[in-house]
Enzyme design. Sequence first.
Site, short mmCIF file in Angstrom:
data_model
loop_
_atom_site.label_atom_id
_atom_site.label_comp_id
_atom_site.label_asym_id
_atom_site.label_seq_id
_atom_site.Cartn_x
_atom_site.Cartn_y
_atom_site.Cartn_z
N GLU A 192 0.75 -1.21 -0.01
CA GLU A 192 0.06 -0.13 -0.22
C GLU A 192 0.74 1.39 0.00
O GLU A 192 1.88 1.35 0.72
CB GLU A 192 -0.93 -0.01 1.15
N ALA A 228 9.33 25.01 -1.75
CA ALA A 228 8.69 23.98 -2.55
C ALA A 228 7.53 23.90 -2.75
O ALA A 228 6.45 24.78 -2.14
CB ALA A 228 9.11 22.48 -1.67
N GLU A 264 -3.16 32.18 0.23
CA GLU A 264 -4.03 32.45 1.28
C GLU A 264 -4.31 31.41 2.26
O GLU A 264 -4.75 31.59 3.34
CB GLU A 264 -5.56 32.76 0.49
N PRO A 266 10.36 6.51 -0.73
CA PRO A 266 9.93 5.51 -1.62
C PRO A 266 9.01 4.30 -1.00
O PRO A 266 8.50 3.76 -1.59
CB PRO A 266 11.22 5.06 -2.20
N GLY A 267 9.11 4.47 0.43
CA GLY A 267 8.43 3.28 1.00
C GLY A 267 7.05 3.64 1.33
O GLY A 267 6.17 2.87 1.62
N GLU A 296 5.90 9.53 -4.98
CA GLU A 296 6.02 11.11 -5.50
C GLU A 296 7.62 11.22 -5.77
O GLU A 296 8.44 10.57 -5.05
CB GLU A 296 5.75 11.78 -4.21
N GLU A 333 -1.64 29.73 3.39
CA GLU A 333 -0.46 29.46 4.06
C GLU A 333 0.09 30.61 4.75
O GLU A 333 -0.32 31.54 4.61
CB GLU A 333 0.72 29.13 2.98
#
Length: 199
Positions: A40, A81, A148, A123-124, A128, A150
């Site tokens: 999963e 980011a 707005e 990665p586990g 992404e 953040e």
Amino acid sequence: RASGIQSRKFNRAGTAIAMGEEKIHFNGRFLGVRELDNWEFVTRTNAIAVAVLIPLTDSDELVFVEQFRIPVQSRVVELPAGLVGDLHDPGETVSTAAQRELVEETGYQAGKLQHLLTCPSSPGLCDEQISFFLATELVKVGEGGGDESEDIVVHPVPLANASDWLAEMMKQDRQVDPKVYSALFWLQRLKQGLPALPF
């Protein structure tokens, strides 16, 4: 209820690798849960990638951002980011998103963006992929602080003092995103006249 779609992956030679059926357990506004070969994992439903900036001013300051992160219930010091393609623009490029997020979060615009690395973020846990960009020739064009939704604090910190500053922030109960230390490693190599990445 889980639904299934046939999944195929490709190795570096471009040859298809046989995979099992990918099950969709959940699709939310921003995240989904999938299962493939009994594993999963989480996927983003509203974006195609993530751009991460390493902004370095002409005064040799590394520009950090700080914001409250709900999942960890803490303020976190991070690199600027943002998501790629999350503004209903699936054709947005990673570099375009990087420049947009840099201005939005920090108020700086980069005259030069250098792609350093694209890699998995966790990665586990998720599928992404994040792309790191060194942002230089910075010009202040706004206040930053995010959109707005953040509440971002911008911290330009002299690169020579960055490690000590981060240690002090942790003493003040801030958490630090480990990607920050990747940036410091790459910048140290650049200051030594070496390529950012050792390969």
